[in-house]
Motif scaffolding. Structure first.
Motif, mmCIF file in Angstrom:
data_model
loop_
_atom_site.group_PDB
_atom_site.id
_atom_site.type_symbol
_atom_site.label_atom_id
_atom_site.label_comp_id
_atom_site.label_asym_id
_atom_site.label_seq_id
_atom_site.Cartn_x
_atom_site.Cartn_y
_atom_site.Cartn_z
ATOM 1 N N TYR A 25 2.788 -1.622 -0.625
ATOM 2 C CA TYR A 25 3.680 -2.124 0.419
ATOM 3 C C TYR A 25 4.271 -3.471 0.029
ATOM 4 O O TYR A 25 3.692 -4.214 -0.753
ATOM 5 N N GLU A 26 5.415 -3.756 0.632
ATOM 6 C CA GLU A 26 6.088 -5.029 0.406
ATOM 7 C C GLU A 26 5.329 -6.152 1.115
ATOM 8 O O GLU A 26 4.619 -5.907 2.089
ATOM 9 N N PRO A 27 5.513 -7.382 0.662
ATOM 10 C CA PRO A 27 4.851 -8.518 1.313
ATOM 11 C C PRO A 27 5.192 -8.552 2.808
ATOM 12 O O PRO A 27 6.346 -8.372 3.188
ATOM 13 N N GLY A 28 4.177 -8.734 3.635
ATOM 14 C CA GLY A 28 4.374 -8.854 5.071
ATOM 15 C C GLY A 28 4.614 -7.555 5.808
ATOM 16 O O GLY A 28 4.771 -7.547 7.023
ATOM 17 N N GLU A 29 4.611 -6.424 5.115
ATOM 18 C CA GLU A 29 4.888 -5.132 5.746
ATOM 19 C C GLU A 29 3.629 -4.549 6.368
ATOM 20 O O GLU A 29 2.569 -4.506 5.745
ATOM 21 N N GLU A 30 3.742 -4.065 7.620
ATOM 22 C CA GLU A 30 2.645 -3.340 8.238
ATOM 23 C C GLU A 30 2.517 -1.989 7.543
ATOM 24 O O GLU A 30 3.479 -1.478 6.988
ATOM 25 N N TRP A 31 1.325 -1.411 7.604
ATOM 26 C CA TRP A 31 1.080 -0.138 6.938
ATOM 27 C C TRP A 31 0.234 0.772 7.814
ATOM 28 O O TRP A 31 -0.431 0.313 8.736
ATOM 29 N N SER A 32 0.294 2.067 7.517
ATOM 30 C CA SER A 32 -0.571 3.030 8.200
ATOM 31 C C SER A 32 -1.049 4.075 7.199
ATOM 32 O O SER A 32 -0.432 4.289 6.159
ATOM 33 N N TYR A 33 -2.139 4.710 7.528
ATOM 34 C CA TYR A 33 -2.669 5.769 6.679
ATOM 35 C C TYR A 33 -1.701 6.951 6.620
ATOM 36 O O TYR A 33 -1.631 7.657 5.628
ATOM 37 N N SER A 34 -0.951 7.171 7.686
ATOM 38 C CA SER A 34 -0.063 8.331 7.751
ATOM 39 C C SER A 34 1.230 8.163 6.960
ATOM 40 O O SER A 34 1.914 9.152 6.704
ATOM 41 N N ASP A 35 1.572 6.953 6.550
ATOM 42 C CA ASP A 35 2.806 6.729 5.790
ATOM 43 C C ASP A 35 2.848 7.623 4.553
ATOM 44 O O ASP A 35 2.053 7.446 3.624
ATOM 45 N N GLU A 36 3.765 8.601 4.558
ATOM 46 C CA GLU A 36 3.981 9.490 3.404
ATOM 47 C C GLU A 36 2.741 10.273 2.980
ATOM 48 O O GLU A 36 2.570 10.589 1.807
ATOM 49 N N THR A 37 1.847 10.542 3.942
ATOM 50 C CA THR A 37 0.671 11.363 3.658
ATOM 51 C C THR A 37 0.610 12.496 4.677
ATOM 52 O O THR A 37 1.450 12.573 5.581
ATOM 53 N N ALA A 38 -0.397 13.348 4.576
ATOM 54 C CA ALA A 38 -0.579 14.448 5.520
ATOM 55 C C ALA A 38 -1.396 14.022 6.740
ATOM 56 O O ALA A 38 -1.626 14.821 7.639
ATOM 57 N N LEU A 39 -1.824 12.775 6.786
ATOM 58 C CA LEU A 39 -2.697 12.309 7.857
ATOM 59 C C LEU A 39 -1.927 12.035 9.137
ATOM 60 O O LEU A 39 -0.785 11.565 9.108
ATOM 61 N N GLU A 51 -14.055 6.365 11.935
ATOM 62 C CA GLU A 51 -12.825 6.917 12.502
ATOM 63 C C GLU A 51 -11.743 5.860 12.565
ATOM 64 O O GLU A 51 -12.000 4.711 12.934
ATOM 65 N N VAL A 52 -10.522 6.283 12.210
ATOM 66 C CA VAL A 52 -9.353 5.415 12.324
ATOM 67 C C VAL A 52 -8.199 6.240 12.883
ATOM 68 O O VAL A 52 -8.183 7.463 12.763
ATOM 69 N N ASP A 53 -7.243 5.553 13.470
ATOM 70 C CA ASP A 53 -6.013 6.193 13.911
ATOM 71 C C ASP A 53 -5.046 6.126 12.733
ATOM 72 O O ASP A 53 -4.577 5.042 12.373
ATOM 73 N N ALA A 54 -4.759 7.262 12.132
ATOM 74 C CA ALA A 54 -3.912 7.292 10.934
ATOM 75 C C ALA A 54 -2.505 6.789 11.213
ATOM 76 O O ALA A 54 -1.827 6.320 10.305
ATOM 77 N N ASP A 55 -2.065 6.876 12.464
ATOM 78 C CA ASP A 55 -0.703 6.465 12.812
ATOM 79 C C ASP A 55 -0.599 5.000 13.227
ATOM 80 O O ASP A 55 0.502 4.468 13.363
ATOM 81 N N ALA A 56 -1.726 4.344 13.424
ATOM 82 C CA ALA A 56 -1.723 2.941 13.856
ATOM 83 C C ALA A 56 -1.149 2.049 12.763
ATOM 84 O O ALA A 56 -1.392 2.267 11.578
ATOM 85 N N GLN A 57 -0.393 1.054 13.177
ATOM 86 C CA GLN A 57 0.144 0.066 12.246
ATOM 87 C C GLN A 57 -0.920 -0.998 12.008
ATOM 88 O O GLN A 57 -1.492 -1.536 12.955
ATOM 89 N N ASN A 58 -1.180 -1.281 10.746
ATOM 90 C CA ASN A 58 -2.181 -2.277 10.353
ATOM 91 C C ASN A 58 -1.496 -3.523 9.818
ATOM 92 O O ASN A 58 -0.397 -3.450 9.266
ATOM 93 N N ASP A 59 -2.167 -4.653 9.965
ATOM 94 C CA ASP A 59 -1.618 -5.916 9.485
ATOM 95 C C ASP A 59 -1.458 -5.889 7.970
ATOM 96 O O ASP A 59 -2.257 -5.268 7.261
ATOM 97 N N PRO A 60 -0.444 -6.582 7.475
ATOM 98 C CA PRO A 60 -0.251 -6.663 6.023
ATOM 99 C C PRO A 60 -1.460 -7.293 5.339
ATOM 100 O O PRO A 60 -2.112 -8.169 5.902
ATOM 101 N N ILE A 61 -1.744 -6.859 4.129
ATOM 102 C CA ILE A 61 -2.827 -7.438 3.340
ATOM 103 C C ILE A 61 -2.350 -8.734 2.693
ATOM 104 O O ILE A 61 -3.130 -9.636 2.462
ATOM 105 N N SER A 62 -1.045 -8.828 2.411
ATOM 106 C CA SER A 62 -0.472 -10.036 1.817
ATOM 107 C C SER A 62 0.908 -10.292 2.410
ATOM 108 O O SER A 62 1.673 -9.353 2.634
ATOM 109 N N ASP A 63 1.193 -11.555 2.641
ATOM 110 C CA ASP A 63 2.529 -11.965 3.086
ATOM 111 C C ASP A 63 3.338 -12.532 1.929
ATOM 112 O O ASP A 63 4.504 -12.870 2.099
#
Length: 117
Positions: A25-39, A51-63
């Motif tokens: 992911y790009e710097p500062g971008e939120e991410w989810s497990y479902s992005d471009e996957t079958a989840l 358990e996690v919500d695959a569609d939930a937006q997660n905080d960026p790892i790096s800005d």
């Protein structure tokens, strides 16, 4: 083990399109497990069964620089012979992540989990 992008990253964008798991992911971008996957919806992580919500937006790892979500990185196992991010990186900042060591079997299990195989 997963791959990590170090702070030497120049944000060139070469790696992002190479990842078959959409784990980069790009710097500062939120991410989810479902992005471009079958989840989708609630899923159990293959690493620990939590358990996690695959569609939930997660905080960026790096800005500051591109980052790899370790739970989505399979080192390209099942797709390529080597991690494609590392093979295209012009500054060699895609390196093994010592904090996320996994066997080839675990990486292939993660690949199947991500892509519904």
């Amino acid at each position: 083990m997963a791959i990590i992008i170090t702070d030497e990253c120049i944000n060139c964008d070469a790696c992002i399109s190479e990842c078959p798991n959409n784990a980069i992911y790009e710097p500062g971008e939120e991410w989810s497990y479902s992005d471009e996957t079958a989840l989708s919806g609630n899923v159990s992580l293959p690493s620990d069964g939590s358990e996690v919500d695959a569609d939930a937006q997660n905080d960026p790892i790096s800005d500051e620089f591109y980052f790899i979500v370790p739970e989505k990185c399979t080192e390209c196992k099942g797709f390529h012979d080597e991690p494609q991010c590392a093979s295209v990186c012009p500054v060699d900042c895609c390196v093994p992540d010592e904090a996320h060591q996994e066997s080839e079997e675990e990486l292939l299990t993660k690949k199947a989990w991500l892509h519904g195989e």
